[in-house]
Design a protein around this motif. Structure first.
Motif, PDB file in Angstrom:
ATOM      1  N   THR A 163       0.849  -1.194   0.000  1.00  0.00           N
ATOM      2  CA  THR A 163       0.000   0.000   0.000  1.00  0.00           C
ATOM      3  C   THR A 163       0.883   1.242   0.000  1.00  0.00           C
ATOM      4  OG1 THR A 163      -0.090   0.121   2.426  1.00  0.00           O
ATOM      5  CG2 THR A 163      -1.766  -1.225   1.309  1.00  0.00           C
ATOM      6  N   ASN A 164       0.285   2.415  -0.279  1.00  0.00           N
ATOM      7  CA  ASN A 164       1.044   3.663  -0.232  1.00  0.00           C
ATOM      8  C   ASN A 164       1.609   3.912   1.163  1.00  0.00           C
ATOM      9  OD1 ASN A 164       0.532   4.238  -2.924  1.00  0.00           O
ATOM     10  ND2 ASN A 164      -1.337   5.393  -2.474  1.00  0.00           N
ATOM     11  N   LEU A 165       0.810   3.588   2.174  1.00  0.00           N
ATOM     12  CA  LEU A 165       1.270   3.761   3.552  1.00  0.00           C
ATOM     13  C   LEU A 165       2.450   2.849   3.849  1.00  0.00           C
ATOM     14  CD1 LEU A 165       0.735   5.162   6.285  1.00  0.00           C
ATOM     15  CD2 LEU A 165      -0.806   3.262   6.848  1.00  0.00           C
ATOM     16  N   GLY A 166       2.363   1.614   3.368  1.00  0.00           N
ATOM     17  CA  GLY A 166       3.453   0.667   3.572  1.00  0.00           C
ATOM     18  C   GLY A 166       4.726   1.105   2.865  1.00  0.00           C
ATOM     19  N   GLN A 167       4.591   1.653   1.651  1.00  0.00           N
ATOM     20  CA  GLN A 167       5.759   2.145   0.921  1.00  0.00           C
ATOM     21  C   GLN A 167       6.394   3.331   1.644  1.00  0.00           C
ATOM     22  OE1 GLN A 167       7.208   0.834  -2.044  1.00  0.00           O
ATOM     23  NE2 GLN A 167       5.908  -0.856  -1.338  1.00  0.00           N
ATOM     24  N   ALA A 168       5.561   4.182   2.235  1.00  0.00           N
ATOM     25  CA  ALA A 168       6.079   5.306   3.020  1.00  0.00           C
ATOM     26  C   ALA A 168       6.817   4.804   4.255  1.00  0.00           C
ATOM     27  CB  ALA A 168       4.927   6.227   3.435  1.00  0.00           C
ATOM     28  N   PHE A 169       6.300   3.740   4.828  1.00  0.00           N
ATOM     29  CA  PHE A 169       6.927   3.115   5.993  1.00  0.00           C
ATOM     30  C   PHE A 169       8.310   2.576   5.626  1.00  0.00           C
ATOM     31  CE2 PHE A 169       7.394  -0.863   8.535  1.00  0.00           C
ATOM     32  CZ  PHE A 169       7.536  -0.277   9.779  1.00  0.00           C
ATOM     33  N   ILE A 170       8.405   1.874   4.501  1.00  0.00           N
ATOM     34  CA  ILE A 170       9.688   1.326   4.045  1.00  0.00           C
ATOM     35  C   ILE A 170      10.661   2.450   3.699  1.00  0.00           C
ATOM     36  CG2 ILE A 170      10.802  -0.003   2.212  1.00  0.00           C
ATOM     37  CD1 ILE A 170       8.262  -1.733   2.090  1.00  0.00           C
ATOM     38  N   ALA A 171      10.157   3.491   3.037  1.00  0.00           N
ATOM     39  CA  ALA A 171      11.008   4.629   2.655  1.00  0.00           C
ATOM     40  C   ALA A 171      11.604   5.308   3.880  1.00  0.00           C
ATOM     41  CB  ALA A 171      10.200   5.631   1.839  1.00  0.00           C
ATOM     42  N   THR A 172      10.843   5.383   4.955  1.00  0.00           N
ATOM     43  CA  THR A 172      11.344   5.992   6.190  1.00  0.00           C
ATOM     44  C   THR A 172      12.542   5.221   6.719  1.00  0.00           C
ATOM     45  OG1 THR A 172       9.141   6.815   6.779  1.00  0.00           O
ATOM     46  CG2 THR A 172      10.737   6.610   8.563  1.00  0.00           C
ATOM     47  N   GLY A 173      12.478   3.906   6.645  1.00  0.00           N
ATOM     48  CA  GLY A 173      13.597   3.100   7.106  1.00  0.00           C
ATOM     49  C   GLY A 173      14.782   3.146   6.170  1.00  0.00           C
ATOM     50  N   ASP A 174      14.529   3.228   4.853  1.00  0.00           N
ATOM     51  CA  ASP A 174      15.615   3.252   3.864  1.00  0.00           C
ATOM     52  C   ASP A 174      16.403   4.555   3.913  1.00  0.00           C
ATOM     53  OD1 ASP A 174      15.132   0.741   2.947  1.00  0.00           O
ATOM     54  OD2 ASP A 174      13.877   1.361   1.270  1.00  0.00           O
TER      55      ASP A 174
ATOM     56  N   GLY B  52       7.616  14.537   1.597  1.00  0.00           N
ATOM     57  CA  GLY B  52       6.391  14.888   2.313  1.00  0.00           C
ATOM     58  C   GLY B  52       5.881  13.808   3.256  1.00  0.00           C
ATOM     59  N   ILE B  53       6.681  12.770   3.469  1.00  0.00           N
ATOM     60  CA  ILE B  53       6.278  11.687   4.379  1.00  0.00           C
ATOM     61  C   ILE B  53       6.525  12.123   5.822  1.00  0.00           C
ATOM     62  CG2 ILE B  53       6.740   9.312   5.097  1.00  0.00           C
ATOM     63  CD1 ILE B  53       7.611   8.743   2.209  1.00  0.00           C
ATOM     64  N   ARG B  54       5.555  11.945   6.660  1.00  0.00           N
ATOM     65  CA  ARG B  54       5.713  12.259   8.077  1.00  0.00           C
ATOM     66  C   ARG B  54       6.416  11.090   8.761  1.00  0.00           C
ATOM     67  NH1 ARG B  54      -0.123  15.044   9.734  1.00  0.00           N
ATOM     68  NH2 ARG B  54      -0.006  16.782   8.226  1.00  0.00           N
ATOM     69  N   THR B  55       7.721  11.183   8.805  1.00  0.00           N
ATOM     70  CA  THR B  55       8.535  10.055   9.261  1.00  0.00           C
ATOM     71  C   THR B  55       8.276   9.698  10.724  1.00  0.00           C
ATOM     72  OG1 THR B  55      10.371  11.581   9.697  1.00  0.00           O
ATOM     73  CG2 THR B  55      10.353  10.465   7.570  1.00  0.00           C
ATOM     74  N   ASP B  56       7.997  10.695  11.542  1.00  0.00           N
ATOM     75  CA  ASP B  56       7.700  10.391  12.947  1.00  0.00           C
ATOM     76  C   ASP B  56       6.458   9.523  13.063  1.00  0.00           C
ATOM     77  OD1 ASP B  56       9.891  11.723  13.882  1.00  0.00           O
ATOM     78  OD2 ASP B  56       8.807  13.455  14.688  1.00  0.00           O
TER      79      ASP B  56
ATOM     80  N   ILE C 127       6.106   5.712  14.670  1.00  0.00           N
ATOM     81  CA  ILE C 127       5.079   5.339  15.656  1.00  0.00           C
ATOM     82  C   ILE C 127       4.275   4.152  15.137  1.00  0.00           C
ATOM     83  CG2 ILE C 127       2.962   6.078  16.802  1.00  0.00           C
ATOM     84  CD1 ILE C 127       4.113   8.918  16.878  1.00  0.00           C
ATOM     85  N   LEU C 128       3.895   4.228  13.856  1.00  0.00           N
ATOM     86  CA  LEU C 128       3.133   3.145  13.244  1.00  0.00           C
ATOM     87  C   LEU C 128       3.904   1.833  13.312  1.00  0.00           C
ATOM     88  CD1 LEU C 128       0.669   2.202  11.577  1.00  0.00           C
ATOM     89  CD2 LEU C 128       1.964   2.832   9.515  1.00  0.00           C
ATOM     90  N   GLY C 129       5.195   1.895  12.999  1.00  0.00           N
ATOM     91  CA  GLY C 129       6.029   0.695  13.033  1.00  0.00           C
ATOM     92  C   GLY C 129       6.103   0.084  14.422  1.00  0.00           C
ATOM     93  N   LEU C 130       6.270   0.925  15.416  1.00  0.00           N
ATOM     94  CA  LEU C 130       6.345   0.436  16.800  1.00  0.00           C
ATOM     95  C   LEU C 130       5.010  -0.144  17.253  1.00  0.00           C
ATOM     96  CD1 LEU C 130       8.512   3.315  18.275  1.00  0.00           C
ATOM     97  CD2 LEU C 130       9.131   0.890  18.286  1.00  0.00           C
ATOM     98  N   VAL C 131       3.921   0.473  16.834  1.00  0.00           N
ATOM     99  CA  VAL C 131       2.591  -0.026  17.200  1.00  0.00           C
ATOM    100  C   VAL C 131       2.349  -1.402  16.581  1.00  0.00           C
ATOM    101  CG1 VAL C 131       0.114   0.325  16.854  1.00  0.00           C
ATOM    102  CG2 VAL C 131       1.540   2.223  17.615  1.00  0.00           C
ATOM    103  N   ILE C 132       2.592  -1.525  15.281  1.00  0.00           N
ATOM    104  CA  ILE C 132       2.352  -2.798  14.592  1.00  0.00           C
ATOM    105  C   ILE C 132       3.299  -3.879  15.124  1.00  0.00           C
ATOM    106  CG2 ILE C 132       2.419  -4.000  12.378  1.00  0.00           C
ATOM    107  CD1 ILE C 132       1.649  -1.378  11.037  1.00  0.00           C
ATOM    108  N   SER C 133       4.575  -3.516  15.251  1.00  0.00           N
ATOM    109  CA  SER C 133       5.575  -4.475  15.712  1.00  0.00           C
ATOM    110  C   SER C 133       5.221  -5.048  17.073  1.00  0.00           C
ATOM    111  CB  SER C 133       6.949  -3.799  15.768  1.00  0.00           C
ATOM    112  OG  SER C 133       7.901  -4.642  16.385  1.00  0.00           O
TER     113      SER C 133
END
Length: 293
Positions: free
Chosen positions: A149-160, A169-173, A177-183
């Motif tokens: 998904t677009n959200l998932g790609q933004a999540f991966i981009a934040t880590g890369d 324009g991705i809100r990396t913070d 938070i999303l990554g920590l919540v899901i993890s």
């Protein structure tokens, strides 16, 4: 015994997948793991003892783990607390939370129906294998669907590359938070499953679990290279099973299980050093060829 090790490997692979989201995708260590894992166990077992259906108890455990991840994420991103320290603070606080939930240090599931009782007609350990496969298939499918998904790609981009992601324009913070919540939700799921399989929950049940999760990741990475995302998630399962078989081998050799954690640490340390050993051996081979020429 091999079937038992495979069954345990499937359950602990859920923990490895949870760690993968922070340790490999976002590239930072989250010590909340050692708090959210027993928290998931505590919530699930307490709910089951209170006559909550096992499946609903698991969902409650996932929500509790996600809450723990949210607190860590807020401390890290909004409070500017270093991620390791944020994880330690939440992990420490969760000890009291678990005591509040369970009202005592541990609870057993004696004479209580668990998720594994739904398949009690199967031979020993095969019920755990069956449920482990179902959970892993669903979990890996959901994670992969999220990443596409677009959200998932933004999540991966934040880590890369966080700076590049921010420039897009991705809100990396928010992604952190999303990554920590899901993890931590996934890690709490692992805690709930392992607790139901073991038949009890303990407030100290999270000690050392991060080593088990990392071992699953590292063993899979050492064995397989240049894999796609879905294949990488599958190698975590393979790594987890192999790790449990290695521990079984240690036990079968007659070593005291009291010291099993030191063997776990040694196995992980060796796996972490294998890439460097390979590099040294390859360099030695190249130098040797050069001297002959």
């Amino acid at each position: 015994m091999i079937i038992s090790a495979i069954a345990q490997g499937f359950l602990w692979a859920v923990l490895g997948i949870g760690l993968y989201l922070t340790y490999r995708i976002l590239k930072f260590p989250d010590l909340t793991t050692e708090g959210s894992f027993p928290l998931g166990a505590a919530v699930a077992v307490t709910a089951i003892v209170s006559d909550v259906p096992p499946i609903l108890a698991i969902f409650l455990a996932i929500l509790a783990g996600m809450g723990a991840g949210l607190v860590t994420g807020l401390l890290y991103t909004k409070g500017k607390v270093p991620v390791i320290l944020a994880g330690i603070l939440v992990m420490s606080g969760l000890h009291s939370v678990m005591l509040f939930i369970m009202k005592r240090p541990n609870i057993n599931l004696l004479n209580q129906e668990t998720l594994f009782d739904l398949f009690e007609g199967l031979p020993n350990y095969y019920d755990v294998v069956f449920i482990g496969v179902i959970v892993l298939v669903i979990l890996i499918s959901v994670v992969l669907a999220f990443f596409y998904t677009n959200l998932g790609q933004a999540f991966i981009a934040t880590g890369d590359n966080e700076d590049m992601a921010r420039s897009l324009g991705i809100r990396t913070d928010n992604m952190k938070i999303l990554g920590l919540v899901i993890s931590n939700g996934v890690i709490a799921l692992a805690g709930a499953l392992v607790a139901q399989n073991n038949g009890y929950a303990d407030v100290n049940g999270g000690t050392g679990v991060i080593v088990i999760g990392l071992a699953s990741l590292i063993i899979g990475e050492v064995m397989f290279k240049d894999l796609k995302l879905g294949e990488r998630l599958c190698t975590i399962v393979i790594g987890s099973v192999l790790y449990q078989i290695l521990l079984l081998g240690v036990i079968e050799l007659g070593f005291d299980t009291t010291y099993i954690r030191i063997f776990s640490s040694v196995i992980l340390a060796i796996c972490l050093m294998i890439p460097q050993i390979r590099k040294s051996l390859n360099l030695g081979t190249i130098i040797g060829r050069g001297e002959k020429e």
